[in-house]
Design a protein around this motif. Structure first.
Motif, short mmCIF file in Angstrom:
data_model
loop_
_atom_site.label_atom_id
_atom_site.label_comp_id
_atom_site.label_asym_id
_atom_site.label_seq_id
_atom_site.Cartn_x
_atom_site.Cartn_y
_atom_site.Cartn_z
N THR A 142 40.89 48.41 36.56
CA THR A 142 40.59 48.33 38.00
C THR A 142 41.37 47.19 38.64
N GLU A 145 45.12 48.07 38.68
CA GLU A 145 45.44 49.04 39.72
C GLU A 145 45.41 48.38 41.09
N ARG A 146 44.40 47.55 41.30
CA ARG A 146 44.29 46.87 42.59
C ARG A 146 45.51 45.98 42.83
#
Ligand code: XIL
Length: 384
Positions: A142, A145-146
């Protein structure tokens, strides 16, 4: 001497160039740029390219704009496009934390482009080789990806509307890594899986809808089994992107060529490959063209002619493909070339003390045979 065309022309291929030049000028007079005659018209790479609907450009660095006026003037004169050699690379801009980037040098280049009405290329949004160190320490997918999405939104968003084309992912292919799809198993693939490509191109499209989105790759012009595997893998990637609706507009062919060493550049293989790309409905950009003179004799005339010949043979083949719309050399003068600076891949370059001469202008900003070869190839290219 500024690329004064010798008269009579000794080499048949130069004669073709002269004929084309005369046709362009319509006066029967071809003069060097340093000529004082008001009737004399200067031949520049930008103009020779533009005559055929091609865009010619070069890298530039912020320090060259602020610290080397004669060089910056030469860029203004010769180029229709500029690209930051390093200043828009994530690791280079980043100050050590997600989202914390220094846009000063990149802005210097963007403003040089707009101030001089030059087209601006973006290089690059993601490159495994220039990823900030902290990315490797991010805790989970996460966060990774951010970070990727934020970086692309921030960088492409800052120059939204000002960038002609972005190298969204630089060098995504490496057959030697052993995957059946030939994708490079470096940082983004390892953290996000092969879907990172789809994520990156969609994010870039949203951040700057008018920028052409490019896949940029190297060594695809060479005649060697591992480079055939690279071509196959790249075509496979592009077909998949087209099929699944991943936004991609163009392929960047880096074209870091060697005049003497390594697997030879192959005109037939290149032509076939470019036609395959064009058949996918994509355009093609030659994005990092230069020619090393490693392992050639020290004699400058010998080296310059071999380098020029390599430019000529490569461009003659590449420009026959109408989908090729842009040619960018990785620098304009030997004064500022990564090959001369030997900052990377040092072992590859010349082993004697002679300075390399890979670009169209020498270190004193005088045009070399490579200039004639490039301008000649533009003059001989079919109209776009
Ligand atoms: C090179 C720069 O020219 C050097 O100054 C830097 O040290 C390393 O990167 N392929 C690319 C370019 O896509 O970004 C590289 O540029 C050359 C190889």
């Amino acid at each position: 001497m500024r690329h004064m065309l010798p008269w009579p022309m000794p080499v048949p291929s130069r004669r073709r160039f002269l004929a084309a030049g005369l046709a362009v000028l319509g006066t029967g007079a071809v003069a060097s740029r340093s000529s004082r005659s008001p009737a004399a018209e200067t031949i520049t790479l930008r103009k020779s390219a533009a005559q055929k609907g091609l865009l010619y450009g070069t890298t530039i660095a912020a320090a060259q704009i602020t610290g080397d006026r004669p060089f910056a003037d030469l860029v203004r004169q010769e180029a229709g496009l500029v690209v930051a050699e390093n200043e828009m690379k994530w690791q280079v801009m980043n100050r050590g934390a997600p989202g914390n980037d220094d846009y000063g040098p990149a802005d210097t280049i963007a403003n040089f482009a707009s101030g001089n009405k030059l087209v601006l290329r973006g290089h690059n949004l993601l490159w495994y080789h220039r990823t900030p160190g902290w990315y490797f320490d991010l805790p989970d997918r996460t966060a990774q990806e951010r970070a990727v999405v934020q970086h692309i939104q921030q960088l492409a968003g800052r120059y939204r509307g000002r960038i002609h084309s972005w190298d969204v992912v630089n060098e995504p292919i490496e057959p030697k890594d052993g995957r059946p799809d030939g994708l490079r198993t470096a940082v983004f693939l390892e953290t996000l899986g092969p879907e990172y490509l789809d994520l990156a191109y969609h994010t870039a499209r949203n951040a700057d809808p008018n920028a052409r989105l490019v896949v940029n790759e190297y060594d695809v012009e060479l005649d060697a089994p591992e480079q055939e595997a690279r071509r196959v893998a790249l075509l496979h990637l592009l077909e998949g992107m087209r099929r699944s609706g991943t936004p991609v507009d163009a392929v960047g062919i880096q074209a870091h060529l060697a005049a003497a060493d390594g697997p030879p550049f192959s005109a037939p293989l290149l032509r076939r490959f470019l036609a395959d790309i064009a058949n996918l409905g994509l355009t093609i950009q030659i994005t990092e063209l230069d020619v090393t003179d490693e392992n050639l004799p020290a004699d400058v005339t010998v080296r310059d002619n071999r380098v020029a010949d390599t430019y000529r043979r490569f461009l003659d083949a590449a420009l026959d493909e109408p989908a090729v719309k842009m040619v960018v050399t990785w620098g304009l003068s030997d004064r500022h070339s990564w090959i001369v600076r030997r900052e990377t891949y040092q072992a590859k370059w010349r082993s004697d003390d002679a300075a390399s001469r890979p670009l169209p202008f020498d270190a004193d900003l005088e045009a070399k045979p490579a200039f004639d070869a490039i301008a000649g190839a533009f003059a001989n290219a079919p109209q776009r």
